[in-house]
Design a protein around this motif. Structure first.
Motif, PDB file in Angstrom:
ATOM      1  N   GLY A  70     -23.980  18.104  -5.152  1.00 52.84           N
ATOM      2  CA  GLY A  70     -23.780  18.194  -6.593  1.00 52.84           C
ATOM      3  C   GLY A  70     -24.393  17.021  -7.330  1.00 52.84           C
ATOM      4  O   GLY A  70     -25.050  17.188  -8.374  1.00 52.84           O
ATOM      5  N   VAL A  71     -24.191  15.808  -6.805  1.00 53.34           N
ATOM      6  CA  VAL A  71     -24.790  14.615  -7.417  1.00 53.34           C
ATOM      7  C   VAL A  71     -26.305  14.708  -7.356  1.00 53.34           C
ATOM      8  O   VAL A  71     -27.007  14.405  -8.341  1.00 53.34           O
ATOM      9  CB  VAL A  71     -24.285  13.337  -6.717  1.00 53.34           C
ATOM     10  CG1 VAL A  71     -25.085  12.120  -7.191  1.00 53.34           C
ATOM     11  CG2 VAL A  71     -22.794  13.136  -6.979  1.00 53.34           C
ATOM     12  N   ARG A  72     -26.857  15.136  -6.231  1.00 51.90           N
ATOM     13  CA  ARG A  72     -28.308  15.265  -6.090  1.00 51.90           C
ATOM     14  C   ARG A  72     -28.866  16.257  -7.111  1.00 51.90           C
ATOM     15  O   ARG A  72     -29.893  15.994  -7.757  1.00 51.90           O
ATOM     16  CB  ARG A  72     -28.635  15.718  -4.665  1.00 51.90           C
ATOM     17  CG  ARG A  72     -30.136  15.775  -4.359  1.00 51.90           C
ATOM     18  CD  ARG A  72     -30.390  16.153  -2.906  1.00 51.90           C
ATOM     19  NE  ARG A  72     -29.952  15.113  -1.992  1.00 51.90           N
ATOM     20  CZ  ARG A  72     -28.916  15.215  -1.158  1.00 51.90           C
ATOM     21  NH1 ARG A  72     -28.196  16.335  -1.113  1.00 51.90           N
ATOM     22  NH2 ARG A  72     -28.582  14.215  -0.362  1.00 51.90           N
ATOM     23  N   ASP A  73     -28.207  17.385  -7.271  1.00 52.47           N
ATOM     24  CA  ASP A  73     -28.666  18.392  -8.233  1.00 52.47           C
ATOM     25  C   ASP A  73     -28.699  17.849  -9.651  1.00 52.47           C
ATOM     26  O   ASP A  73     -29.637  18.111 -10.418  1.00 52.47           O
ATOM     27  CB  ASP A  73     -27.745  19.619  -8.196  1.00 52.47           C
ATOM     28  CG  ASP A  73     -27.976  20.512  -6.984  1.00 52.47           C
ATOM     29  OD1 ASP A  73     -29.033  20.385  -6.336  1.00 52.47           O
ATOM     30  OD2 ASP A  73     -27.097  21.338  -6.690  1.00 52.47           O
ATOM     31  N   LEU A  74     -27.664  17.110 -10.021  1.00 50.23           N
ATOM     32  CA  LEU A  74     -27.558  16.639 -11.396  1.00 50.23           C
ATOM     33  C   LEU A  74     -28.461  15.444 -11.678  1.00 50.23           C
ATOM     34  O   LEU A  74     -29.076  15.358 -12.743  1.00 50.23           O
ATOM     35  CB  LEU A  74     -26.105  16.279 -11.709  1.00 50.23           C
ATOM     36  CG  LEU A  74     -25.217  17.476 -12.028  1.00 50.23           C
ATOM     37  CD1 LEU A  74     -23.754  17.162 -11.749  1.00 50.23           C
ATOM     38  CD2 LEU A  74     -25.403  17.891 -13.485  1.00 50.23           C
ATOM     39  N   ALA A  75     -28.541  14.521 -10.742  1.00 51.21           N
ATOM     40  CA  ALA A  75     -29.312  13.305 -10.988  1.00 51.21           C
ATOM     41  C   ALA A  75     -30.807  13.588 -11.065  1.00 51.21           C
ATOM     42  O   ALA A  75     -31.565  12.829 -11.668  1.00 51.21           O
ATOM     43  CB  ALA A  75     -29.026  12.277  -9.907  1.00 51.21           C
ATOM     44  N   ALA A  98     -26.366  16.709 -22.838  1.00 54.90           N
ATOM     45  CA  ALA A  98     -26.569  17.135 -21.458  1.00 54.90           C
ATOM     46  C   ALA A  98     -26.375  15.968 -20.501  1.00 54.90           C
ATOM     47  O   ALA A  98     -25.760  16.111 -19.435  1.00 54.90           O
ATOM     48  CB  ALA A  98     -27.968  17.730 -21.299  1.00 54.90           C
ATOM     49  N   ALA A  99     -26.884  14.800 -20.880  1.00 56.20           N
ATOM     50  CA  ALA A  99     -26.794  13.637 -19.996  1.00 56.20           C
ATOM     51  C   ALA A  99     -25.359  13.157 -19.831  1.00 56.20           C
ATOM     52  O   ALA A  99     -24.906  12.903 -18.710  1.00 56.20           O
ATOM     53  CB  ALA A  99     -27.664  12.515 -20.538  1.00 56.20           C
ATOM     54  N   THR A 100     -24.630  13.020 -20.936  1.00 56.08           N
ATOM     55  CA  THR A 100     -23.252  12.546 -20.811  1.00 56.08           C
ATOM     56  C   THR A 100     -22.386  13.573 -20.090  1.00 56.08           C
ATOM     57  O   THR A 100     -21.530  13.213 -19.279  1.00 56.08           O
ATOM     58  CB  THR A 100     -22.647  12.231 -22.192  1.00 56.08           C
ATOM     59  OG1 THR A 100     -22.765  13.369 -23.057  1.00 56.08           O
ATOM     60  CG2 THR A 100     -23.338  11.041 -22.826  1.00 56.08           C
ATOM     61  N   SER A 101     -22.634  14.840 -20.353  1.00 58.01           N
ATOM     62  CA  SER A 101     -21.901  15.887 -19.652  1.00 58.01           C
ATOM     63  C   SER A 101     -22.223  15.851 -18.154  1.00 58.01           C
ATOM     64  O   SER A 101     -21.337  16.013 -17.308  1.00 58.01           O
ATOM     65  CB  SER A 101     -22.264  17.248 -20.244  1.00 58.01           C
ATOM     66  OG  SER A 101     -21.559  18.293 -19.614  1.00 58.01           O
ATOM     67  N   GLY A 102     -23.500  15.616 -17.833  1.00 54.48           N
ATOM     68  CA  GLY A 102     -23.890  15.526 -16.434  1.00 54.48           C
ATOM     69  C   GLY A 102     -23.294  14.322 -15.736  1.00 54.48           C
ATOM     70  O   GLY A 102     -22.860  14.403 -14.571  1.00 54.48           O
ATOM     71  N   ASN A 155     -30.371  24.173 -11.645  1.00 60.67           N
ATOM     72  CA  ASN A 155     -29.902  23.232 -10.628  1.00 60.67           C
ATOM     73  C   ASN A 155     -28.785  22.341 -11.169  1.00 60.67           C
ATOM     74  O   ASN A 155     -27.820  22.030 -10.462  1.00 60.67           O
ATOM     75  CB  ASN A 155     -31.055  22.369 -10.119  1.00 60.67           C
ATOM     76  CG  ASN A 155     -31.885  23.070  -9.072  1.00 60.67           C
ATOM     77  OD1 ASN A 155     -31.607  24.216  -8.714  1.00 60.67           O
ATOM     78  ND2 ASN A 155     -32.918  22.412  -8.582  1.00 60.67           N
ATOM     79  N   ALA A 156     -28.941  21.901 -12.417  1.00 60.76           N
ATOM     80  CA  ALA A 156     -27.905  21.057 -13.016  1.00 60.76           C
ATOM     81  C   ALA A 156     -26.594  21.823 -13.153  1.00 60.76           C
ATOM     82  O   ALA A 156     -25.515  21.285 -12.888  1.00 60.76           O
ATOM     83  CB  ALA A 156     -28.363  20.546 -14.380  1.00 60.76           C
ATOM     84  N   LEU A 157     -26.683  23.082 -13.545  1.00 58.58           N
ATOM     85  CA  LEU A 157     -25.469  23.883 -13.691  1.00 58.58           C
ATOM     86  C   LEU A 157     -24.824  24.113 -12.329  1.00 58.58           C
ATOM     87  O   LEU A 157     -23.594  24.085 -12.198  1.00 58.58           O
ATOM     88  CB  LEU A 157     -25.793  25.202 -14.381  1.00 58.58           C
ATOM     89  CG  LEU A 157     -24.600  25.981 -14.944  1.00 58.58           C
ATOM     90  CD1 LEU A 157     -23.805  25.153 -15.940  1.00 58.58           C
ATOM     91  CD2 LEU A 157     -25.079  27.268 -15.603  1.00 58.58           C
ATOM     92  N   ARG A 158     -25.646  24.329 -11.302  1.00 60.54           N
ATOM     93  CA  ARG A 158     -25.107  24.450  -9.952  1.00 60.54           C
ATOM     94  C   ARG A 158     -24.431  23.148  -9.522  1.00 60.54           C
ATOM     95  O   ARG A 158     -23.358  23.149  -8.918  1.00 60.54           O
ATOM     96  CB  ARG A 158     -26.215  24.809  -8.957  1.00 60.54           C
ATOM     97  CG  ARG A 158     -25.709  24.994  -7.525  1.00 60.54           C
ATOM     98  CD  ARG A 158     -26.840  25.270  -6.560  1.00 60.54           C
ATOM     99  NE  ARG A 158     -27.727  24.120  -6.408  1.00 60.54           N
ATOM    100  CZ  ARG A 158     -28.820  24.106  -5.654  1.00 60.54           C
ATOM    101  NH1 ARG A 158     -29.183  25.211  -5.008  1.00 60.54           N
ATOM    102  NH2 ARG A 158     -29.571  23.019  -5.557  1.00 60.54           N
ATOM    103  N   GLY A 159     -25.058  22.017  -9.864  1.00 59.65           N
ATOM    104  CA  GLY A 159     -24.457  20.732  -9.542  1.00 59.65           C
ATOM    105  C   GLY A 159     -23.116  20.541 -10.215  1.00 59.65           C
ATOM    106  O   GLY A 159     -22.164  20.029  -9.614  1.00 59.65           O
TER     107      GLY A 159
END
Length: 338
Positions: free
Chosen positions: A195-200, A164-168, A207-211
């Motif tokens: 997008g960066v805010r959602d993922l980080a 998940a982290a490397t994909s993010g 939220n990560a998927l939306r990012g």
């Protein structure tokens, strides 16, 4: 405000928990009756679930998708699609599987429905890639853009933390380069920052998927730079895992490029709540337990000169020039940071 051009890509998105169950509805909407389900061998169980949801619309399963979309894999999938009389594909998986679907769209005009299970973002772009003889060729063609993307957060819930982290981080890299791309715009900048805010904030959940969706859309609308060029060369030449390569290179390329892209640096500072985005990204990558050096992926020091030659032979647009000495230094830092 500076003048700009923004061209929206035709895209239908179905987002929400449990939306896997709506695949048949999406297939019917597109008039698809004989669908080839694509997956990697590791995601065969998901492919079986997809086929069950599609019912008699599923013509068969091809579960041999591979990273970097090797040409022989495409040939085998195209043969299967032709033999089955497929009129469309569901690509269930990450960038490898969606990339294979794009190759079939390019060669056979088969419409794609994408069912992403990682944060790769390929489903949001008209960018295709093929690898042959250790070289990765990429291009843009709206023909490969999925007709429908079904985002189901349940399918990312089981991602191992490092995956998940490397994909993010891969997705964040799309947004970082979009922020300083020569064809960026206020629209793209807003999407990239969010997008960066959602993922980080968290590499799991809706939220990560939306990012990932936002970051992928940014990549699809702008020109790629040095970061993506390096990842394409390393992936094609050395068959490195795509997401891990992105995660390793991101802080190093950000350190190199952001001083020449103050607006991008400011947007990332806001998104990440830091005065030093490149250092934050390095710390974020290290905190996940994912590989942080190219050496950890099996790259040898002797490989680096070939990579430099390949990158400089056909460079991508970049916010600052990339002299050979600077590129060599960047790669050696990423190979084994001091």
């Amino acid at each position: 405000m500076d003048s700009f051009t923004y061209e929206a890509l035709p895209m239908r998105v179905v987002f929400g928990t449990g939306t896997l169950s709506r695949l048949a509805e999406e297939a019917d909407r597109l008039g698809l009756h004989r669908i080839l389900v694509l997956s990697t061998p590791e995601q065969r169980d998901l492919a079986d679930r997809v086929a069950a949801v599609l019912g008699d619309r599923a013509a068969g399963i091809f579960d041999q998708a591979r990273p970097h979309v090797p040409v022989p894999t495409v040939a085998a999938a195209a043969h299967a699609a032709t033999e089955l009389g497929a009129d469309g594909c569901v690509a269930a998986g990450g960038g490898s599987t969606i990339g294979l679907g794009k190759a079939l769209a390019l060669q056979l005009d088969l419409p794609i429905v994408a069912l992403p299970t990682t944060y790769a973002g390929s489903e949001m772009t008209p960018i295709w890639g093929l690898t042959e003889n250790n070289q990765k060729q990429t291009g843009r063609d709206r023909k490969v853009l999925p007709r429908s993307v079904v985002y189901d957060p349940e399918l990312t819930a089981s991602l191992p933390a490092t995956v998940a982290a490397t994909s993010g981080l891969n997705a964040i890299a799309h947004a970082v380069e979009a922020l300083y791309a020569p064809d960026s715009s206020p629209v793209i900048a807003a999407m990239a920052e969010q997008g960066v805010r959602d993922l980080a904030t968290n590499f799991t959940g809706a939220n990560a998927l939306r990012g990932a969706w936002l970051c992928g859309a940014c990549l699809g609308a702008t020109t790629m730079g040095l970061h993506h060029k390096l990842c394409h060369v390393l992936g094609g030449m050395l068959d490195l895992p795509h997401a891990e390569t992105h995660a390793i290179l991101l802080p190093h390329v950000a350190t190199f490029n952001l001083p020449a892209a103050p607006a991008a640096a400011a947007a990332l500072s806001r998104a990440l709540n830091t005065d030093d985005p490149a250092a934050f990204l390095a710390e974020l990558a290290a905190s996940t337990g994912a590989p942080t050096t190219l050496a950890a992926l099996g790259v040898t020091e002797s490989d680096l000169a070939r990579v430099v030659d390949e990158v400089l032979a056909n460079p991508y647009a970049n916010p600052r020039p990339v002299p050979r000495a600077d590129l060599e230094s960047l790669l050696h830092q990423a190979f084994r940071p001091a």
